[in-house]
Design a protein around this motif. Sequence first.
Motif, PDB file in Angstrom:
ATOM      1  N   HIS A  32     -31.645  -4.590  15.159  1.00 29.92           N
ATOM      2  CA  HIS A  32     -30.601  -3.579  15.319  1.00 29.92           C
ATOM      3  C   HIS A  32     -31.264  -2.216  15.074  1.00 29.92           C
ATOM      4  N   ASN A  60     -29.638  -6.254  19.332  1.00 30.63           N
ATOM      5  CA  ASN A  60     -28.374  -5.553  19.494  1.00 30.63           C
ATOM      6  C   ASN A  60     -28.568  -4.396  20.469  1.00 30.63           C
ATOM      7  N   PHE A  62     -22.372   4.043  37.695  1.00 29.14           N
ATOM      8  CA  PHE A  62     -22.308   4.079  36.231  1.00 29.14           C
ATOM      9  C   PHE A  62     -22.469   2.672  35.659  1.00 29.14           C
ATOM     10  N   GLN A 111     -25.099   1.383  33.010  1.00 31.97           N
ATOM     11  CA  GLN A 111     -24.657   1.008  31.666  1.00 31.97           C
ATOM     12  C   GLN A 111     -24.687  -0.499  31.426  1.00 31.97           C
ATOM     13  N   SER A 125     -15.034   1.637  24.704  1.00 32.59           N
ATOM     14  CA  SER A 125     -14.260   2.563  25.527  1.00 32.59           C
ATOM     15  C   SER A 125     -14.574   2.350  26.997  1.00 32.59           C
ATOM     16  N   ARG A 126     -14.029   3.235  27.814  1.00 36.95           N
ATOM     17  CA  ARG A 126     -14.350   3.224  29.238  1.00 36.95           C
ATOM     18  C   ARG A 126     -14.986   4.562  29.595  1.00 36.95           C
ATOM     19  N   GLU A 148     -18.752  -6.500  18.827  1.00 34.28           N
ATOM     20  CA  GLU A 148     -18.306  -5.256  18.198  1.00 34.28           C
ATOM     21  C   GLU A 148     -17.108  -4.726  18.961  1.00 34.28           C
ATOM     22  N   TRP A 174     -16.130  -3.951  14.375  1.00 32.84           N
ATOM     23  CA  TRP A 174     -17.112  -3.006  13.862  1.00 32.84           C
ATOM     24  C   TRP A 174     -16.349  -1.895  13.177  1.00 32.84           C
ATOM     25  N   GLU A 229     -23.609   6.338  10.533  1.00 31.29           N
ATOM     26  CA  GLU A 229     -23.348   6.246  11.969  1.00 31.29           C
ATOM     27  C   GLU A 229     -24.456   6.984  12.752  1.00 31.29           C
ATOM     28  N   PHE A 271     -16.171   4.108  10.740  1.00 33.33           N
ATOM     29  CA  PHE A 271     -15.765   2.940  11.536  1.00 33.33           C
ATOM     30  C   PHE A 271     -15.252   1.787  10.676  1.00 33.33           C
TER      31      PHE A 271
HETATM   32  C1  GBH Z   1     -22.726   0.489  18.538  1.00 31.90           C
HETATM   33  O1  GBH Z   1     -23.281   1.231  19.566  1.00 31.90           O
HETATM   34  C2  GBH Z   1     -23.808   0.128  17.571  1.00 31.90           C
HETATM   35  O2  GBH Z   1     -24.221  -1.216  17.743  1.00 31.90           O
HETATM   36  C3  GBH Z   1     -23.460   0.346  16.125  1.00 31.90           C
HETATM   37  O3  GBH Z   1     -24.610   0.313  15.332  1.00 31.90           O
HETATM   38  C4  GBH Z   1     -22.704   1.652  15.992  1.00 31.90           C
HETATM   39  O4  GBH Z   1     -22.464   1.977  14.643  1.00 31.90           O
HETATM   40  C5  GBH Z   1     -21.415   1.500  16.737  1.00 31.90           C
HETATM   41  O5  GBH Z   1     -21.611   1.126  18.061  1.00 31.90           O
HETATM   42  C6  GBH Z   1     -20.574   2.767  16.758  1.00 31.90           C
HETATM   43  O6  GBH Z   1     -21.204   3.802  17.468  1.00 31.90           O
HETATM   44  O7  GBH Z   1     -18.283   6.430  27.870  1.00 31.90           O
HETATM   45  O8  GBH Z   1     -17.789   4.191  27.180  1.00 31.90           O
HETATM   46  O9  GBH Z   1     -19.993   4.767  27.817  1.00 31.90           O
HETATM   47  C7  GBH Z   1     -22.375   1.902  20.405  1.00 31.90           C
HETATM   48  C8  GBH Z   1     -22.908   2.061  21.826  1.00 31.90           C
HETATM   49  C9  GBH Z   1     -23.010   3.391  23.775  1.00 31.90           C
HETATM   50  C10 GBH Z   1     -20.909   3.001  22.767  1.00 31.90           C
HETATM   51  C11 GBH Z   1     -22.464   4.591  24.503  1.00 31.90           C
HETATM   52  C12 GBH Z   1     -20.328   4.190  23.467  1.00 31.90           C
HETATM   53  C13 GBH Z   1     -20.560   5.767  25.217  1.00 31.90           C
HETATM   54  C14 GBH Z   1     -19.093   5.704  25.572  1.00 31.90           C
HETATM   55  N1  GBH Z   1     -22.314   3.168  22.520  1.00 31.90           N
HETATM   56  N2  GBH Z   1     -21.036   4.495  24.681  1.00 31.90           N
HETATM   57  S1  GBH Z   1     -18.767   5.246  27.241  1.00 31.90           S
END
Ligand code: GBH
Length: 448
Positions: free
Chosen positions: A126, A170, A247, A251, A300-301, A355, A401, A408, A417
Amino acid sequence: DLVSPPADSAMRRREFIFGAGTSSYQIEGAVHEDGRLESIWDRFCATPGKVLRGETGATACDHYHRWQDDLDILERLGLDAYRFSIAWPRVMDEAGRPNARGIDFYKRLLDGLAERGIRAFVTLYHWDLPQHLEDRGGWLNRETAQRFTDYADLMSRELAGRVAAWTTHNEPWCAAYLGYGDGHHAPGHKSTRSAAQAMHHLLLGHGLALPALRANDPKARQGIVANVAPGYADTDTAADRNAARLFETFQNRWVLDPLLKGEYPAELWRLRDDSEPVVAPGDMDIIQRPVDYLGLNFYSRAVLRSAGPDRFDWVRRPDVERTTMDWEVYPQGMQDLLEALDREYVRLPPLYITENGMSSDDGGDAGEVDDRQRQAYIKRHFAACSRAMANGVDVRGYFIWSLLDNFEWAFGYERRFGLVHVDFDTQQRTLKRSALAYADFLRERAAG
Ligand code: GBH
C-alpha cells in the motif's frame, strides 16, 4: 438504523463479509522503531511543499503501539474482517534478510485478530516502498518486481495460516500514475512515460508473486485491489461519450485489461502522448495469471467532456453533494460500474468492495461525533451494491474505508475518512455515529 443494506439484500447473507480497512503508513507511526527502514513516503513528506502543512506519517494514529486498543474497537464493531497492509520497510533489511522484530509485530496483530474471530485481509503493498529500492530506480527498475516477489515469498512463509486473503498491490494506478506520472504521491516523479513503466513493473511484481503466495499459503485467497471510477459523458454527444470512454480506459482499463485480458488498451498510449512501456516476452502471461478475487475501491464518479480527439476534460457539476475531498457523492455509479465490469470481462473473478467511504468534517470534539452524511453515504452505497448483486454481479464482501481517521497522504490529517474519530493530539479514539450504526446492523445480522 442508518448503516445497513436493504432488507431483502443478498448482502445480509451470513457468508457476506463486512469489514473496515487501513494501511500501514497511514496509521502505524513509529517510523524509526524495531529496525524499520525509511520508505518513499517518509522521504516525500520531508520534502517541502509535497504534503499539506508539512504533515507526515511519523506518528499518525500511533497504531504500532495502540494496536490492541484498535483490535478491541474492531471487535466492538462486530466486523467479520479487517483489511490492513504490511510495511515492507519494517520486515526486511537492505540485503533482503528478514527483520524478525518487524515481522513479530504482524504476527502479534494476526494472533490478536484470530483471538477475536476476525479474518485478516492483508495487503503487501500500500505504497510504502523501501527508500533504498527507490534509490535504485524504484518501480521504474524491473528488478523491483523481483524484490517484491522476494518480499511476498517471505511474508507468506512467515504468516501462512493466519491470513484469509492476500492482496499483492493496493491501487497500482495510484502507485504508478500519482507516484511516477503526476507526482502528487511519493516518489513524486512527473512523466507519463515513467507512469506506464512503473505500472508495468507493479503488475509484473503482482504476477510474479502469485505462485509464491499460493505455494506458501494454499488456504488463503490471492488477489489484487484496483481503484475504479465510472465515467459519464457531460452531454449526449458522440464526442463526450468518447471522452467518458477514454477516461475509463485511463482510470480502469489501464489496470484491469492487462490483468483480465492480458493486454494494455492500445489507445492508452495516445492519451496525453504517453509512451508504451518496455514489455519483455512472456510478461503479459505472468500479469494475467488467474487470481481468486478482485478488490475494487470505489469513491466517486467522473463527468467528462471532449477536449479534442484522444483528449478529455473533467467537468465539475454544480449543485451536487460533495465530500470534503470535493468528490461527488454518486452511489448509482457503483451499480453502473459493477454491472459494466461484469459485462466487459469474461474472466472477472469474484469481487470485493475493498474500499468505500467518504471524508467529512466531523468536528474535533471527543464525546459524540455526529457524521450523518457518512451514514447516509454508506447506506446508499450498500443499496447500490445490492442492486448490482441482484442483477448477477458476484460481490463477496464490503470494507469501509477507513477504520480510523488517519494520514490522508498529500492531504495530511485534515481529511477524515474514519468510522472512528482520532484526536491527533491525545490519540483518543471516539466511535462516530456511523460506527455505532454499522455495529448495530452487524449485531442484528448476527442475532437474526
Ligand atoms: C484510496 O485511494 C487509498 O487506497 C487510500 O489509502 C486513501 O486513504 C483513500 O483512497 C482515500 O483517498 O473523479 O472519481 O476519479 C483513492 C484513489 C483515485 C480515488 C482518484 C479518487 C479521483 C476521483 N483515488 N480518484 S474520480
